[in-house]
Motif scaffolding. Structure first.
Motif, mmCIF file in Angstrom:
data_model
loop_
_atom_site.group_PDB
_atom_site.id
_atom_site.type_symbol
_atom_site.label_atom_id
_atom_site.label_comp_id
_atom_site.label_asym_id
_atom_site.label_seq_id
_atom_site.Cartn_x
_atom_site.Cartn_y
_atom_site.Cartn_z
ATOM 1 N N PHE A 123 -8.151 -7.094 -29.181
ATOM 2 C CA PHE A 123 -7.777 -7.121 -27.732
ATOM 3 C C PHE A 123 -6.290 -6.677 -27.618
ATOM 4 O O PHE A 123 -5.348 -6.955 -28.614
ATOM 5 C CB PHE A 123 -7.700 -8.574 -27.165
ATOM 6 C CG PHE A 123 -9.021 -9.142 -27.273
ATOM 7 C CD1 PHE A 123 -9.868 -9.134 -26.223
ATOM 8 C CD2 PHE A 123 -9.401 -10.012 -28.130
ATOM 9 C CE1 PHE A 123 -11.054 -9.740 -26.337
ATOM 10 C CE2 PHE A 123 -10.796 -10.661 -28.316
ATOM 11 C CZ PHE A 123 -11.559 -10.450 -27.442
ATOM 12 N N TYR B 24 -10.511 -12.594 -34.126
ATOM 13 C CA TYR B 24 -9.865 -11.851 -33.193
ATOM 14 C C TYR B 24 -8.505 -11.290 -33.758
ATOM 15 O O TYR B 24 -7.816 -11.928 -34.407
ATOM 16 C CB TYR B 24 -9.654 -12.404 -31.986
ATOM 17 C CG TYR B 24 -11.191 -13.080 -31.464
ATOM 18 C CD1 TYR B 24 -12.051 -12.075 -30.999
ATOM 19 C CD2 TYR B 24 -11.187 -14.580 -31.194
ATOM 20 C CE1 TYR B 24 -13.150 -12.638 -30.540
ATOM 21 C CE2 TYR B 24 -12.486 -14.664 -30.638
ATOM 22 C CZ TYR B 24 -13.515 -13.975 -30.325
ATOM 23 O OH TYR B 24 -14.664 -14.208 -29.751
ATOM 24 N N VAL C 174 -4.980 -9.760 -31.715
ATOM 25 C CA VAL C 174 -4.238 -9.297 -30.289
ATOM 26 C C VAL C 174 -3.197 -8.420 -30.843
ATOM 27 O O VAL C 174 -2.252 -8.782 -31.468
ATOM 28 C CB VAL C 174 -3.748 -10.646 -29.774
ATOM 29 C CG1 VAL C 174 -2.836 -10.154 -28.345
ATOM 30 C CG2 VAL C 174 -4.730 -11.570 -29.386
ATOM 31 N N ASP D 31 -2.857 -6.626 -25.313
ATOM 32 C CA ASP D 31 -2.022 -7.139 -24.437
ATOM 33 C C ASP D 31 -0.658 -6.528 -24.151
ATOM 34 O O ASP D 31 0.342 -6.819 -24.771
ATOM 35 C CB ASP D 31 -1.654 -8.611 -25.351
ATOM 36 C CG ASP D 31 -0.933 -9.669 -24.455
ATOM 37 O OD1 ASP D 31 -0.767 -9.258 -23.092
ATOM 38 O OD2 ASP D 31 -0.071 -10.430 -25.146
ATOM 39 N N GLU E 50 -12.815 -8.504 -33.558
ATOM 40 C CA GLU E 50 -12.534 -7.878 -32.365
ATOM 41 C C GLU E 50 -11.161 -7.636 -31.924
ATOM 42 O O GLU E 50 -10.359 -8.681 -32.150
ATOM 43 C CB GLU E 50 -13.298 -8.754 -31.123
ATOM 44 C CG GLU E 50 -13.567 -8.093 -29.860
ATOM 45 C CD GLU E 50 -14.377 -8.594 -28.795
ATOM 46 O OE1 GLU E 50 -14.301 -8.413 -27.622
ATOM 47 O OE2 GLU E 50 -14.892 -9.706 -29.182
#
Length: 133
Positions: A43, A20, A22, A45, A41
């Motif tokens: 993400f 992952y 961020v 924030d 993946e």
């Protein structure tokens, strides 16, 4: 760094460990462009909660550090480029976090300066400690 971490994706997948990222902002197509280098993946924030109550930054001192310039030229010679948009002063990091009851940080690498890379063997060693749930 994202490309090098992504090179571990086959080994991490065998271990059942996801990859992952961020990111702190989305300007234009930069997240989609980042996906080209990062095979996990991603993400967003926007509130920067993952970055903690005291974000670590490198402001003007980064321009005067030899290591930052070395890292910049290493990336540039490898064909990687960035942009000059958005907030570019927050330092990043790499974490390997255990799952479920094994929760907790198994590896923590906080950038000391821009482009300060994590040891890939250390990432694999920490990932191997994660027991599938």
């Amino acid at each position: 760094e994202a490309s090098e971490l992504s090179s571990l994706k086959p080994q991490l997948s065998k271990l059942g460990v996801p990859l992952y990222a961020v990111v702190k902002e989305k300007i234009g197509t930069e997240v989609e462009d980042f996906q080209h280098y990062f095979k996990g993946e991603i993400f967003l924030d926007e509130k920067k909660g993952f970055y903690g109550p005291r974000r670590r930054k490198m402001i003007m001192s980064g321009f005067f550090r030899f290591g930052v310039w070395q890292n910049f030229f290493r990336a540039w010679k490898s064909g990687y480029s960035g942009n000059l948009e958005g907030e570019g002063f927050t330092l990043g990091g790499v974490y390997v976090i255990g799952a479920g009851r094994q929760g907790g940080v198994l590896l923590e690498h906080r950038e000391k300066e821009f482009g300060d890379k994590v040891s890939l063997p250390s990432v694999l060693e920490a990932a191997e400690k994660i027991k599938p749930q």
